[in-house]
Design a protein around this motif. Structure first.
Motif, mmCIF file in Angstrom:
data_model
loop_
_atom_site.group_PDB
_atom_site.id
_atom_site.type_symbol
_atom_site.label_atom_id
_atom_site.label_comp_id
_atom_site.label_asym_id
_atom_site.label_seq_id
_atom_site.Cartn_x
_atom_site.Cartn_y
_atom_site.Cartn_z
ATOM 1 N N LEU A 324 1.002 -1.010 -0.108
ATOM 2 C CA LEU A 324 -0.011 -0.220 -0.031
ATOM 3 C C LEU A 324 1.035 1.358 -0.225
ATOM 4 O O LEU A 324 0.555 2.095 -0.726
ATOM 5 N N GLU A 325 1.774 1.333 0.785
ATOM 6 C CA GLU A 325 2.805 2.283 0.875
ATOM 7 C C GLU A 325 3.638 2.754 -0.290
ATOM 8 O O GLU A 325 4.062 3.677 -0.562
ATOM 9 N N ASP A 334 2.481 1.686 -12.290
ATOM 10 C CA ASP A 334 2.435 0.307 -12.979
ATOM 11 C C ASP A 334 2.899 -0.818 -11.670
ATOM 12 O O ASP A 334 3.501 -0.514 -10.878
ATOM 13 N N LEU A 335 2.600 -1.916 -12.224
ATOM 14 C CA LEU A 335 3.037 -3.118 -11.297
ATOM 15 C C LEU A 335 4.370 -3.083 -10.853
ATOM 16 O O LEU A 335 4.937 -3.319 -9.802
ATOM 17 N N GLY A 336 5.290 -2.861 -12.091
ATOM 18 C CA GLY A 336 6.743 -3.001 -11.907
ATOM 19 C C GLY A 336 7.172 -1.855 -10.944
ATOM 20 O O GLY A 336 7.959 -2.410 -9.962
ATOM 21 N N LEU A 337 6.713 -0.662 -11.097
ATOM 22 C CA LEU A 337 7.054 0.327 -10.104
ATOM 23 C C LEU A 337 6.880 0.204 -8.868
ATOM 24 O O LEU A 337 7.556 0.097 -7.701
ATOM 25 N N LEU A 353 -2.070 -6.273 -4.088
ATOM 26 C CA LEU A 353 -2.721 -5.268 -4.769
ATOM 27 C C LEU A 353 -4.178 -5.656 -5.120
ATOM 28 O O LEU A 353 -5.203 -4.820 -4.727
ATOM 29 N N TYR A 354 -4.452 -6.825 -5.393
ATOM 30 C CA TYR A 354 -5.804 -7.586 -5.444
ATOM 31 C C TYR A 354 -6.508 -7.497 -4.168
ATOM 32 O O TYR A 354 -7.598 -7.041 -3.927
ATOM 33 N N VAL A 362 -7.108 0.366 -2.914
ATOM 34 C CA VAL A 362 -6.526 0.900 -4.247
ATOM 35 C C VAL A 362 -7.546 0.444 -5.278
ATOM 36 O O VAL A 362 -8.450 -0.102 -4.774
ATOM 37 N N GLU A 363 -7.346 0.923 -6.556
ATOM 38 C CA GLU A 363 -8.182 0.652 -7.382
ATOM 39 C C GLU A 363 -7.417 0.653 -8.642
ATOM 40 O O GLU A 363 -6.305 1.095 -8.922
ATOM 41 N N ARG A 364 -7.734 -0.125 -9.639
ATOM 42 C CA ARG A 364 -7.347 -0.177 -10.887
ATOM 43 C C ARG A 364 -7.727 0.318 -11.989
ATOM 44 O O ARG A 364 -8.772 0.475 -12.369
ATOM 45 N N LEU A 365 -6.613 0.933 -12.794
ATOM 46 C CA LEU A 365 -7.159 1.825 -14.218
ATOM 47 C C LEU A 365 -6.289 1.459 -15.233
ATOM 48 O O LEU A 365 -5.105 1.673 -15.286
#
Length: 395
Positions: A324-325, A334-337, A353-354, A362-365
């Motif tokens: 989360l942090e 993005d996921l890699g970052l 993240l899920y 969190v939310e996914r765009l």
């Protein structure tokens, strides 16, 4: 009279000494230890050899008072009040007063039926300013009622302000309270507290070193405080200026090895200055009865753990918190970052993240993840739900 190892002659002599001498006089205490009460009375009144080291002016003063001595009458007076006169050696004598050494009371005049020794074993002094604020009065009343509800005896001096509020708090809770007076037990002082002192005598105990009819003086108030300090397991001060009898009580309690405690107040108030100075000297800061009992009570009588409200984020495990942090506050990432900043593999980060998405953090765009609207401001997640479908075509 109270049953015990004290003879009738010794009791009469000690009763006489409470009228002949002043409370807390260490010279009298030393003479009493060497000569006994009967010989000491004779020596001070001119009926026998004077005590060693007694000045002539002292003997003259005692002989002047000798004409007022009527110990049998004093004992009869206290008996009519339903009271008694306790001496060291009586089974009801509170042994912790012996810690005062030569300043120990010669005896205690008592009104009320409870056993003084037993009540003193589980007692706390609550003292403070006479001209206290509404805050001080409320805190003292809450301490009085809280201690009484927990089975502790509240001891104070029956003065205006904090003392009276502490007594009333204990009485309102149906608990035990003791007033230690700087006058005789038949002379309620202050006069405005005559009704309160009467209630304390009915429901608890009223104690005094002075014989019936004795009137308070400035020095007697100060000397009375040593009895409050010695009688109790600890002393709590609620509001006090730098020059305060309450601080005298607390410092004497500390000298005697008792707990000393203070309730903090506004730093802008002169009535808090003395308490804050006491805290700087090493007294313990307390805010309620639970914290007082933790200090003066038995092992296991602990105050409840204090903490702020629990928010949803507090319930996350360490891995979820790291993920989360790592989610950027603006624009997302993005996921890699996120995996790199969280220090975990991509698959592990994606699983976290899920999990956070399901909890509303969190939310996914598309290929990016961002904080839910509320998560970035309050620490409380936005309730999870389906996002509305994107509109197609022109407006």
């Amino acid at each position: 009279m109270t049953a015990g190892a004290v003879s009738g002659e010794e009791r009469l002599a000690r009763a006489a000494l409470t009228r002949l001498t002043e409370p807390g006089d260490e010279n009298v205490g030393r003479w009493l230890g060497r000569m006994g009460a009967v010989r000491l009375v004779r020596g001070l009144t001119g009926a026998g050899p004077p005590p060693e080291g007694a000045r002539e002016d002292r003997l003259t003063g005692c002989r002047a008072r000798a004409g007022t001595l009527d110990p049998r009458g004093d004992l009869a007076t206290v008996a009519r009040l339903g009271g008694r006169f306790l001496c060291p050696g009586d089974t009801e004598w509170p042994g912790q007063l012996d810690d005062l050494g030569d300043a120990r009371p010669i005896g205690l005049w008592v009104r009320g039926s409870p056993n003084v020794r037993l009540w003193a074993l589980r007692s706390v002094a609550v003292v403070g300013a006479r001209a206290c604020t509404d805050y001080g009065s409320r805190v003292a009343a809450l301490l009085g009622s809280g201690l009484a509800e927990r089975g502790w005896v509240v001891i104070s001096g029956a003065a205006y302000g904090v003392d009276g509020a502490a007594h009333r708090g204990a009485l309102a809770a149906g608990g035990a309270t003791v007033a230690v007076l700087a006058s005789g037990i038949d002379v309620p002082y202050p006069r405005g507290h005559a009704e309160l002192i009467g209630r304390i005598a009915e429901q608890g105990l009223v104690l005094a070193e002075l014989p019936p009819g004795g009137h308070p003086t400035r020095s007697r108030f100060v000397l009375r405080n040593r009895v409050i300090a010695a009688l109790t397991r600890g002393t709590v001060v609620v509001e006090a200026q730098y020059r305060s009898g309450s601080l005298v009580t607390a410092r004497r309690a500390r000298e005697l090895g008792r707990q000393t405690m203070g309730v903090p107040g506004p730093v802008t108030s002169g009535l808090s200055a003395g308490v804050h100075e006491l805290l700087r000297e090493g007294a313990c800061l307390v805010t309620d009865a639970d914290e007082v009992v933790e200090l003066v009570g038995s092992i296991g009588e602990l105050a409840p753990r204090r903490r702020g409200p629990v928010v949803a984020r507090d319930l996350l495990d360490a891995g979820a918190v790291r993920a989360l942090e790592a989610v950027p506050g603006r624009g997302g990432g993005d996921l890699g970052l996120i995996a790199r900043d969280a220090g975990m593999g991509r698959e592990h980060a994606l699983a976290r993240l899920y999990e956070l998405q399901a909890l509303g953090f969190v939310e996914r765009l598309g290929d990016r993840w961002q904080l839910a609207d509320a998560a970035s401001t309050s620490g409380t997640p936005k309730p999870p739900g389906r996002r509305p479908p994107a509109r197609r075509g022109g407006a």
